[in-house]
Design a protein around this motif. Sequence first.
Motif: not given
Lengths: 274, 274
Positions: A149-151, A108-109, A144-147
């Motif tokens: 989603e760009d950084i 995950r990001l 936390i980034l969503e599915e």
Amino acid sequence: MDKATSENGVEEVQLLPFYPDEHEGIIVEMKEAMDPDDFSVILRYSLSQWKLQEKKGVWIKLPIQLVNLVEIAVKEGFMYHHAEPHYLMLVYWIPETLSTIPANATHRLRIGAIIMDDKRELLVVQEKFGKLQGTGIWKIPTGILEEGEDIFSGARREVKEETGIDTEFMNVLAFRQYHKSFFQKSTLLFLCMLRPLSFDIQRQDSEIEAAQWMPITEYAAQPFPPEYSIFKHAADICLAKVDKGYAGFSPLPIASSFSDQISHLYVNKEDLNL
Amino acid sequence: MDKATSENGVEEVQLLPFYPDEHEGIIVEMKEAMDPDDFSVILRYSLSQWKLQEKKGVWIKLPIQLVNLVEIAVKEGFMYHHAEPHYLMLVYWIPETLSTIPANATHRLRIGAIIMDDKRELLVVQEKFGKLQGTGIWKIPTGILEEGEDIFSGARREVKEETGIDTEFMNVLAFRQYHKSFFQKSTLLFLCMLRPLSFDIQRQDSEIEAAQWMPITEYAAQPFPPEYSIFKHAADICLAKVDKGYAGFSPLPIASSFSDQISHLYVNKEDLNL
């Protein structure tokens, strides 16, 4: 059970509803309820046909409402591939050759947002949850980034949600990879520099205990526990960026081979003369 | 069914085998087969106890052999969280407050390896599978990281597997984020520079059709389809690195907050004077 009558009048079992994928495979997205015994018969028949047709991977997506069909698929030899809250994806590799089924997602990001104003103050928060809760230590906003989603957009969203501050994305200044952050999965944390476009803090009540603009020297002097050294590094890198021209990566839109979306190459534009 | 006799002689249902997590939650790792009806009774009783104890997230890990228990858990209100080929993880959030269940992994990681020798030749391959197959176009070696693998070690492993070449990891020169690369999941491709330590190519027969050292100018002049522009960018960035001191990120070991493993901060060490 779905049946059709063939030319010679004999009832035939139909195939499961499917569409082909780009790799000589089959995708079945089950949507309607089906009697498990019927599903078993139709699945077995469908597999036999797809084997004759020399198909490769067979995917079955089962919404959680159809959980009663999972056991049938596994009994026919399907393995789990991945799951999200509302569905389970199973897969069956037909050929005897090496499987080319794509690996499941492993990371995950997260983003950590470095935002400094003209008075060399960092935007910092204290969270209501997490291991730093109650320590009095201030940290940069993270999330936390969503599915999908760009950084760069995830960083702006998280900052806006937690603090109400509008920002412009500048660079990825560093990133950190760590493992086993939840079960066997890993995390990538991108330290991003953003330029503030507003300064009036509106704290997110559900997650953020406090938020403020804090002199970066004061921030960096906090007694971060060793496992939170990333927050000290963030200050060092921020100062290197502001005072010494430290070069990070910025997003460059490029064509994507996997969809009609644009993808982004994060690259050191300064050194590439872009 | 597992039962115990309480002090007053009445048979009691026991709890599922569990251990606590660090977030006031419960982890149940089912390993032994259990009758579904028994599982249903024990699960319901366990949940009622954990609710009384004000526990938060309840995790149940079911190996694929115990697929017959999945439906029971879902009927009790569990959702899917994630799955790997041999197990399914389900989760139930007890409190009425906002769930803090961690998001599932959203990205897989790929590496693209930029490896140049002293004669300005790049290590390039043609793959047996994929969309470039049969086009005659040469590409840099790429591969997918394994679960729990570091970027720097995954890059070295993939190059060794595909070409037999030993390398030393130098930098991440750029990375690309793209979405919907498989179903709803995303991919991060890290363009890595590695220094070759050997030069005698041993091609991996199962995946690689051909491999060679190729002059970088010849490589860059190939007619890459627009959606493969990343391979052209790789050459441009390589030349910027070699000829113009383009700065990338290199791994710096730092303490991890999530396990006793070391994690790595990828940072522009040159500009940070490290």
